[in-house]
Design a protein around this motif. Sequence first.
Motif, PDB file in Angstrom:
ATOM      1  N   LEU A 284       0.839  -1.283  -0.324  1.00 13.27           N
ATOM      2  CA  LEU A 284       0.157  -0.107   0.057  1.00 13.27           C
ATOM      3  C   LEU A 284       0.966   1.255   0.038  1.00 13.27           C
ATOM      4  CD1 LEU A 284      -2.902  -0.744   2.560  1.00 13.27           C
ATOM      5  CD2 LEU A 284      -2.992  -0.898   0.125  1.00 13.27           C
ATOM      6  N   GLY A 285       1.944   1.135   0.720  1.00 17.02           N
ATOM      7  CA  GLY A 285       2.914   2.182   0.406  1.00 17.02           C
ATOM      8  C   GLY A 285       3.840   2.208  -0.449  1.00 17.02           C
ATOM      9  N   LEU A 286       4.456   0.869  -0.865  1.00 16.52           N
ATOM     10  CA  LEU A 286       5.626   0.927  -1.744  1.00 16.52           C
ATOM     11  C   LEU A 286       5.191   1.190  -3.157  1.00 16.52           C
ATOM     12  CD1 LEU A 286       8.718   0.222  -1.682  1.00 16.52           C
ATOM     13  CD2 LEU A 286       7.816  -2.288  -2.137  1.00 16.52           C
ATOM     14  N   ILE A 287       3.941   0.612  -3.608  1.00 20.58           N
ATOM     15  CA  ILE A 287       3.561   1.144  -4.645  1.00 20.58           C
ATOM     16  C   ILE A 287       3.499   2.646  -5.134  1.00 20.58           C
ATOM     17  CG2 ILE A 287       1.756   0.639  -6.643  1.00 20.58           C
ATOM     18  CD1 ILE A 287       1.444  -2.108  -5.432  1.00 20.58           C
ATOM     19  N   PRO A 288       2.732   3.346  -4.416  1.00 19.50           N
ATOM     20  CA  PRO A 288       2.674   4.537  -4.981  1.00 19.50           C
ATOM     21  C   PRO A 288       4.259   5.449  -4.723  1.00 19.50           C
ATOM     22  CG  PRO A 288       1.505   4.370  -2.926  1.00 19.50           C
ATOM     23  CD  PRO A 288       1.769   2.936  -3.433  1.00 19.50           C
ATOM     24  N   ALA A 289       4.662   4.902  -3.524  1.00 21.29           N
ATOM     25  CA  ALA A 289       6.034   5.427  -3.410  1.00 21.29           C
ATOM     26  C   ALA A 289       6.908   5.375  -4.469  1.00 21.29           C
ATOM     27  CB  ALA A 289       6.755   4.723  -2.130  1.00 21.29           C
ATOM     28  N   MET A 290       6.860   4.174  -5.404  1.00 17.74           N
ATOM     29  CA  MET A 290       7.728   3.936  -6.383  1.00 17.74           C
ATOM     30  C   MET A 290       7.780   5.090  -7.425  1.00 17.74           C
ATOM     31  SD  MET A 290       9.782   1.482  -5.701  1.00 17.74           S
ATOM     32  CE  MET A 290      10.596   1.018  -7.005  1.00 17.74           C
ATOM     33  N   THR A 291       6.565   5.552  -7.697  1.00 14.81           N
ATOM     34  CA  THR A 291       6.326   6.567  -8.600  1.00 14.81           C
ATOM     35  C   THR A 291       6.986   7.918  -8.228  1.00 14.81           C
ATOM     36  OG1 THR A 291       4.137   7.435  -7.768  1.00 14.81           O
ATOM     37  CG2 THR A 291       4.164   5.571  -9.048  1.00 14.81           C
ATOM     38  N   MET A 292       7.546   8.004  -6.867  1.00 16.47           N
ATOM     39  CA  MET A 292       7.990   9.380  -6.578  1.00 16.47           C
ATOM     40  C   MET A 292       9.173   9.019  -5.751  1.00 16.47           C
ATOM     41  SD  MET A 292       4.875  10.588  -4.154  1.00 16.47           S
ATOM     42  CE  MET A 292       3.729   9.885  -5.155  1.00 16.47           C
ATOM     43  N   TRP A 293       9.867   8.151  -5.762  1.00 15.03           N
ATOM     44  CA  TRP A 293      11.079   7.501  -5.201  1.00 15.03           C
ATOM     45  C   TRP A 293      12.237   8.663  -5.193  1.00 15.03           C
ATOM     46  CZ3 TRP A 293      10.828   3.647  -1.911  1.00 15.03           C
ATOM     47  CH2 TRP A 293      11.956   3.105  -1.414  1.00 15.03           C
ATOM     48  N   VAL A 294      12.637   8.779  -3.860  1.00 13.98           N
ATOM     49  CA  VAL A 294      14.060   9.596  -3.641  1.00 13.98           C
ATOM     50  C   VAL A 294      14.876   8.797  -3.003  1.00 13.98           C
ATOM     51  CG1 VAL A 294      14.853  11.551  -2.452  1.00 13.98           C
ATOM     52  CG2 VAL A 294      12.568  11.840  -3.628  1.00 13.98           C
ATOM     53  N   THR A 295      16.082   8.635  -3.504  1.00 17.57           N
ATOM     54  CA  THR A 295      17.246   7.959  -2.680  1.00 17.57           C
ATOM     55  C   THR A 295      17.643   8.669  -1.721  1.00 17.57           C
ATOM     56  OG1 THR A 295      18.308   7.358  -4.882  1.00 17.57           O
ATOM     57  CG2 THR A 295      19.573   7.064  -2.945  1.00 17.57           C
ATOM     58  N   PRO A 296      17.579   8.251  -0.412  1.00 22.78           N
ATOM     59  CA  PRO A 296      17.567   8.614   0.887  1.00 22.78           C
ATOM     60  C   PRO A 296      19.076   8.914   1.144  1.00 22.78           C
ATOM     61  CG  PRO A 296      16.581   6.636   1.209  1.00 22.78           C
ATOM     62  CD  PRO A 296      17.055   6.526  -0.338  1.00 22.78           C
ATOM     63  N   SER A 297      19.496  10.186   1.628  1.00 23.68           N
ATOM     64  CA  SER A 297      20.788  10.896   1.811  1.00 23.68           C
ATOM     65  C   SER A 297      21.161  10.069   3.091  1.00 23.68           C
ATOM     66  CB  SER A 297      20.616  12.267   2.332  1.00 23.68           C
ATOM     67  OG  SER A 297      19.707  12.444   3.152  1.00 23.68           O
ATOM     68  N   PRO A 298      22.389   9.702   3.198  1.00 20.55           N
ATOM     69  CA  PRO A 298      23.097   9.079   4.165  1.00 20.55           C
ATOM     70  C   PRO A 298      22.666   9.254   5.731  1.00 20.55           C
ATOM     71  CG  PRO A 298      24.857   9.455   2.727  1.00 20.55           C
ATOM     72  CD  PRO A 298      23.691  10.227   2.127  1.00 20.55           C
ATOM     73  N   GLU A 299      22.433  10.741   5.886  1.00 19.56           N
ATOM     74  CA  GLU A 299      22.169  11.071   7.158  1.00 19.56           C
ATOM     75  C   GLU A 299      20.778  10.800   7.577  1.00 19.56           C
ATOM     76  OE1 GLU A 299      21.892  14.909   4.480  1.00 19.56           O
ATOM     77  OE2 GLU A 299      23.019  13.342   5.130  1.00 19.56           O
ATOM     78  N   ASN A 300      20.062  10.460   6.538  1.00 21.12           N
ATOM     79  CA  ASN A 300      18.415   9.793   6.942  1.00 21.12           C
ATOM     80  C   ASN A 300      18.623   8.212   7.274  1.00 21.12           C
ATOM     81  OD1 ASN A 300      16.816  11.914   7.163  1.00 21.12           O
ATOM     82  ND2 ASN A 300      16.762  12.069   5.035  1.00 21.12           N
ATOM     83  N   TYR A 301      19.472   7.392   7.006  1.00 21.14           N
ATOM     84  CA  TYR A 301      19.461   6.122   7.520  1.00 21.14           C
ATOM     85  C   TYR A 301      19.215   5.681   9.025  1.00 21.14           C
ATOM     86  CZ  TYR A 301      22.008   5.607   3.054  1.00 21.14           C
ATOM     87  OH  TYR A 301      22.565   5.449   1.688  1.00 21.14           O
ATOM     88  N   PHE A 302      19.709   6.684   9.942  1.00 22.20           N
ATOM     89  CA  PHE A 302      19.172   6.445  11.179  1.00 22.20           C
ATOM     90  C   PHE A 302      17.885   6.720  11.365  1.00 22.20           C
ATOM     91  CE2 PHE A 302      18.174   8.836  15.198  1.00 22.20           C
ATOM     92  CZ  PHE A 302      18.589   7.790  15.887  1.00 22.20           C
ATOM     93  N   TRP A 303      17.362   7.766  10.705  1.00 22.18           N
ATOM     94  CA  TRP A 303      15.646   8.020  10.995  1.00 22.18           C
ATOM     95  C   TRP A 303      14.856   6.763  10.159  1.00 22.18           C
ATOM     96  CZ3 TRP A 303      14.858  10.874  14.585  1.00 22.18           C
ATOM     97  CH2 TRP A 303      15.755  12.055  14.865  1.00 22.18           C
ATOM     98  N   ILE A 304      15.606   6.127   9.099  1.00 20.81           N
ATOM     99  CA  ILE A 304      14.871   5.143   8.541  1.00 20.81           C
ATOM    100  C   ILE A 304      14.740   3.895   9.547  1.00 20.81           C
ATOM    101  CG2 ILE A 304      14.919   3.221   6.661  1.00 20.81           C
ATOM    102  CD1 ILE A 304      16.190   5.366   4.966  1.00 20.81           C
TER     103      ILE A 304
END
Length: 291
Positions: free
Chosen positions: A196-216
């Motif tokens: 439900l989240g991944l399918i729409p997310a793929m249409t606007m996917w952004v490669t996460p910056s390294p500083e956001n790995y912690f928040w992921i």
Amino acid sequence: MAIPSLPLQKNVLKAVLWMMGALVSFTTMALAARELTHEMSVFQALSFRSIICVAVLTAIAAFNRFEGVRTDKIGLHLSRNVIHFAGQFGWVYGLSLLPLAAVFSIEFTVPIWTAIMAALFLGEPFTRWRMISVAMGFVGILIVVRPGAAMIDVAAFAVLAAAMAYAATFVFTRHMASTERPFTIVFWMNLIQLPLGLIPAMTMWVTPSPENYFWIAAIGLGGLCSHWCVAHAMRHADAAVVAPMDFIRLPIIAVIGFMFYDEPWNPYVLAGGVLIFAGNMVNLWGERRRR
């Protein structure tokens, strides 16, 4: 998330410690959602949460030979989790735009909406205490959003809709709890919500910056740990003891918003949150008297 039907083991200190873990987890998840939505869509942030949860839960299920994931109620799981995902979306969307304390204040209306829906769909009694609780909750909402004030916008209504969606999932859980294990409910919740989240997310996917790995990692593990901690807190003390501790989230998040996001102190938000919380406590106290 359902609370495991385990025998109550009275120990208030342990309940407090588990609730402190829940408070840290809920707050961390909210901050992670706020930080991630600066860079990516709400759908992508929710996708990362589901990916991590599914990975952890699948490992646990594999260790137990997948005995806890079998179900013949897939239709109920699907309905419950479409509604729950909508609630998650509204909550994270609100976190990306509203002051943190405002989101948490509106979120505290979940027990009020649950009382209404349980009376409508499960036939639970709508006692005078529940009526008082609902009335106090509605007044609290009006104080928080203040008709005519800047708080009235799409994000505020999204969080309010999220609270209603969470209440609906609690009603589903009560209905399913007699036949479904807590682990089964949580496993299917994350598995269904992943596409439900991944399918729409793929249409606007952004490669996460390294500083956001912690928040992921924080948004995924925080979601799992929060419910795990609340479940254990409920094993050591009843709801009348555990519920007031959850309210500590509001002043904590208000301080964090003030210190790290320059969010001003809003007495209306805090006053409305206190009134909503008081309504929840009236309902708990009334239920104890009735029983």
